[in-house]
Design an enzyme around this catalytic site. Structure first.
Site, short mmCIF file in Angstrom:
data_model
loop_
_atom_site.label_atom_id
_atom_site.label_comp_id
_atom_site.label_asym_id
_atom_site.label_seq_id
_atom_site.Cartn_x
_atom_site.Cartn_y
_atom_site.Cartn_z
N ASP A 28 -33.30 -11.85 37.17
CA ASP A 28 -33.55 -13.26 36.89
C ASP A 28 -33.77 -13.92 38.26
O ASP A 28 -33.36 -13.38 39.29
CB ASP A 28 -32.40 -13.92 36.11
CG ASP A 28 -32.84 -15.25 35.49
OD1 ASP A 28 -33.92 -15.75 35.87
OD2 ASP A 28 -32.12 -15.78 34.63
C1 BGC Z 1 -34.37 -18.51 34.08
C2 BGC Z 1 -35.30 -17.48 33.48
C3 BGC Z 1 -36.71 -17.77 33.89
C4 BGC Z 1 -36.79 -17.78 35.40
C5 BGC Z 1 -38.16 -18.05 35.95
C6 BGC Z 1 -34.57 -18.63 35.58
O1 BGC Z 1 -33.85 -19.70 36.08
O2 BGC Z 1 -33.04 -18.16 33.80
O3 BGC Z 1 -35.18 -17.49 32.08
O4 BGC Z 1 -37.58 -16.83 33.34
O5 BGC Z 1 -35.92 -18.78 35.89
O6 BGC Z 1 -38.52 -19.37 35.74
#
Ligand code: BGC
Length: 756
Positions: free
Chosen positions: A231
């Site tokens: 993530d």
């Molecule tokens: C979120 C993800 C997301 C990623 C990219 C993170 O903060 O938890 O779900 O895909 O950011 O935007």
């Protein structure tokens, strides 16, 4: 095109390999021009494409290219329609092709542990079977277009509070039966090209470097062939993560962590083989993206908008409909009240936020349906505030009073729920709450339409004749609401989550969101309906609930056998008939209840479902095939799924509480529940099974009566002594035998018991 991956790997320098394991920037991997390896783009998000515009700020949160905004996962789940999810996935995949995106970051398959989680709107369900099957369909749809999906956030990411550092402490059985099961089927059935690890820790280890989760479970036990991406910003110790199964770090760290990888290989802290294996998975992903690229792809935005509208009608749940208040007549004189009818809340806040290609205004769509009818609009409340505004209320009352029916739009503003923070209560803003009461006092025909991403308390529910849960229905939500209100479409959504009466009733109430950096999942497996059923707690609307404008009858169950071996498949079929006057779709739910169990089990668990479409008067046969897993539970000592011999109920219903048919089956298992007998096994454990009770009695028969402690206790006619005797460990029979039994004899009994 990149073809010979082992050859490419052999030609890469150590620095190039390390570099490939992290992004170039926020959304792209690094290219290696001299070897012809291009960048690929990974971007959000589950219900629509959020591709940052070329020159916008790095995150592109509010400035992304227009894309179709489909209903959020909470709504998609309420459709209980896997084909529909595939079609949404396919539309998303095509839009990615048009924008040259290689991987779409979704779907999210985290379990809704508490309705307070700010990101619940992005997740499917409180039930792992439903969640995992819907996630699989979503992934299959996206990947059918040659675009990779990213199943996220693996794993046990169930709150926003301290989401980057919280340690989720969960027992092994709950971990496997609930939190991992929500991903398991999706991984096995749909093979997502990527899985995104969660930010949080799980039982003390960061998910981004969790050898058990990433290597042992995901890659080895489930056979995931794709790669794991972090993530965004989830990396803690980069080298440990790489060794434990995290191939790709996103976004790029500007080379900081690449250097750590190089140093670790050079100083022996990381095996080159581990790095090579990671690089190979990244090359494979790059190759797949390239091979599947469709440079000429185009998408028909109006057609996708129409799909979004059709999908949204299936994602809304008719919670209540007294005296058939709905559907409305198109000739009716209506009052539409509430700012949410014109400033729609149709998606949640955070990384999944899409810039829609177009947006239906609900009020306009309602107006467009009228044939001889009339609509008066009153704003009713200020969405940006919680304070009632007397002038707005007076206007709303006047509109409601002079109408035949009032339709009141209420819900949660963005500031109440979003990625980034959790809710602390389940209430709607006070001004909306007060408005419901005021309108109900002047207009008995009150329809409430809800826009929210997770359950709310409804102490006002009795005031509303009809309640339509529209959730966050995407850019075509307005049209879909109008279709349902006037009966051009028949509601067919069912709740994928329980609506509790009060926050205090919810399973994780005492342990959410934890303290400091730890949250203990003390409620264990009993979340959602598993909990409410176990504690017999009244709820507002049960899991699986949803009404229709037509009626369905459930025929009796036909089982392919009444006695099966655990490895046999059990087929269950029944006939569903539409006995009403409108076309409709019914979600048929099959639950399994384990009646004989040596470890506790939920009262019943969802193990199959189907959505059937029926014309008035039509009936169809619905068939379900239950495999071993439908009867199994995760045994924490054996660290494996086991089936325990005995009777199981097969329970089929229109919701988890509206049970229509039931039958039972005897399942024979090769596994013996109690196989470990030792000196401290309780006497009662042996007495519970005829075979072991017989061995115990035979063994004691050789002891003189005055030394036979068990018989002495049992012969005194006291319930208390009888109960106490059951709790004695076997060694006590030796200790109380006045020397007539020794431990060698007890061990001989244990030897016999082990053969049973
Ligand atoms: C979120 C993800 C997301 C990623 C990219 C993170 O903060 O938890 O779900 O895909 O950011 O935007």
């Amino acid at each position: 095109m990149i073809d010979n991956l082992p050859q490419l790997l052999a030609e890469m320098t150590l620095e190039e390999k390390a570099g490939l394991c992290s992004g170039l920037n926020f959304w792209e991997t690094k290219a290696i021009d001299r070897l012809g390896i291009p960048s690929i783009m990974l971007t959000d998000g589950p219900h629509g494409l959020r591709k940052q515009r070329a020159n916008s700020a790095e995150l592109g949160l509010f400035d992304s290219v227009p894309a179709t905004c489909f209903p959020s996962a909470v709504g998609l789940a309420a459709s209980w329609n896997t084909e529909l999810l595939q079609s949404v996935g396919a539309a998303l995949g095509l839009e990615c092709q048009v924008e040259s995106v290689g991987v779409l970051l979704g779907p999210g398959a985290n379990i809704k542990r508490s309705p307070l989680c700010g990101r619940n709107f992005e997740y499917f369900s409180e039930d792992p079977y439903l969640s995992s099957h819907l996630a699989a369909a979503h992934i299959q749809g996206v990947q059918s277009q040659g675009i990779g999906a990213s199943l996220k956030h693996f794993a046990v990411n169930n709150q926003e509070q301290r989401r980057l550092t919280i340690d989720a402490v969960v027992d092994q059985r709950t971990l496997h039966e609930i939190y991992l099961a929500s991903f398991e089927y999706a991984v096995k059935a749909a093979q997502p090209w990527t899985v995104m690890c969660a930010y949080n820790k799980v039982n003390g280890e960061y998910a981004s470097e969790h050898a058990y989760l990433l290597n042992d479970v995901l890659k080895t036990a489930w056979g995931h062939e794709g790669l794991v991406v972090s993530d965004w910003g989830a990396v803690n110790e980069r080298v440990t993560g790489l060794a434990h199964g995290l191939e790709l770090e996103m976004p790029g760290s500007g080379g900081v962590t690449d250097k750590l990888i190089v140093a670790a290989v050079n100083n022996g802290g990381l095996a080159l083989g581990a790095l090579d294996a990671a690089v190979l998975r990244i090359l494979k992903l790059t190759q797949k993206v390239l091979q599947n690229r469709q440079p000429d792809a185009v998408f028909d935005a109006p057609a996708h908008h129409a799909l979004a509208r059709k999908v949204a009608t299936e994602c809304m749940v008719l919670l209540k409909n007294e005296s058939q208040l709905l559907p409305l007549a198109k000739s009716a004189k209506l009052a539409v009240i509430g700012e949410l009818a014109t400033s729609m809340r149709y998606q949640g806040g955070g990384s999944s936020r899409v810039v829609p290609t177009q947006l239906d205004e609900t009020l306009t769509e309602i107006g467009a349906k009228l044939q001889g009818g009339k609509v008066d609009y009153a704003r009713g409340y200020d969405l940006a505030s919680d304070q009632a505004d007397a002038a707005l209320v007076a206007q709303a009352l006047a509109a409601a009073q002079s109408a035949e029916v009032a339709i009141l739009f209420i819900g949660l503003p963005d500031r109440y729920e979003s990625e980034g923070y959790d809710r602390t209560h389940l209430r709607i803003p006070d001004n909306q709450r007060q408005l419901i009461d005021a309108i109900a006092a002047v207009q008995p025909k009150l329809v409430v339409v809800l826009n929210n991403g997770s359950p709310i308390e409804m102490p006002w529910a009795a005031h509303a004749g009809a309640i339509l849960e529209a959730y966050l229905g995407g850019q075509a939500q307005g049209g879909a609401i109008a279709d349902l209100l006037f009966g051009d479409r028949n509601p067919s959504g069912k709740l994928a989550e329980t609506f509790p009466l009060r926050l205090e009733d919810t399973p994780a109430f005492l342990n959410f969101p934890g303290e400091q950096d730890t949250v203990e999942y003390r409620e264990g497996m009993c979340i959602g309906y598993r909990y409410y059923e176990a504690v017999k707690r009244p709820i507002l609307f049960p899991f699986g609930h949803g009404l229709s404008y037509t009626k369905f009858e459930y025929g009796s169950l036909n089982l392919s056998a009444t006695n099966i071996h655990e490895n046999d498949s059990l087929n269950v079929n029944l006939t569903i008939a539409n006995t009403g006057t409108q076309h409709g779709q019914e979600v048929v739910q099959l639950y399994v209840a384990d009646l004989v169990h040596s470890l506790s089990r939920p009262q019943k668990e969802l193990k199959a479902f189907a959505k059937v479409s029926l014309a008035p008067g039509e009936s169809k046969t619905v068939s379900f095939a239950l495999d071993r897993r439908a009867f199994a539970f995760y045994h924490p000592t054996l660290a494996d799924w086991v089936v325990e011999s005995g009777k199981f109920d097969i329970v089929v219903g229109a919701s988890s509480q509206d049970i229509r048919q039931q039958a039972s089956v005897e399942v024979q298992s090769d596994w013996q529940a109690i196989s470990h007998y030792h000196r401290n096994t309780a006497v009662g454990t042996l007495l519970a099974r005829p075979e072991t009770a017989a061995l115990l009695h035979n063994w004691l028969a050789e002891v003189p009566p005055e030394a036979n402690f068990l018989t002495i206790m049992q012969s005194m006619g006291s319930d208390m002594l009888e109960a106490m005797a059951q709790e004695f460990p076997l060694r006590a029979l030796v200790l109380f035998s006045r020397g007539h039994i020794d431990f060698a004899r007890l061990d001989a009994l244990l030897e016999q018991l082990r053969k049973v």
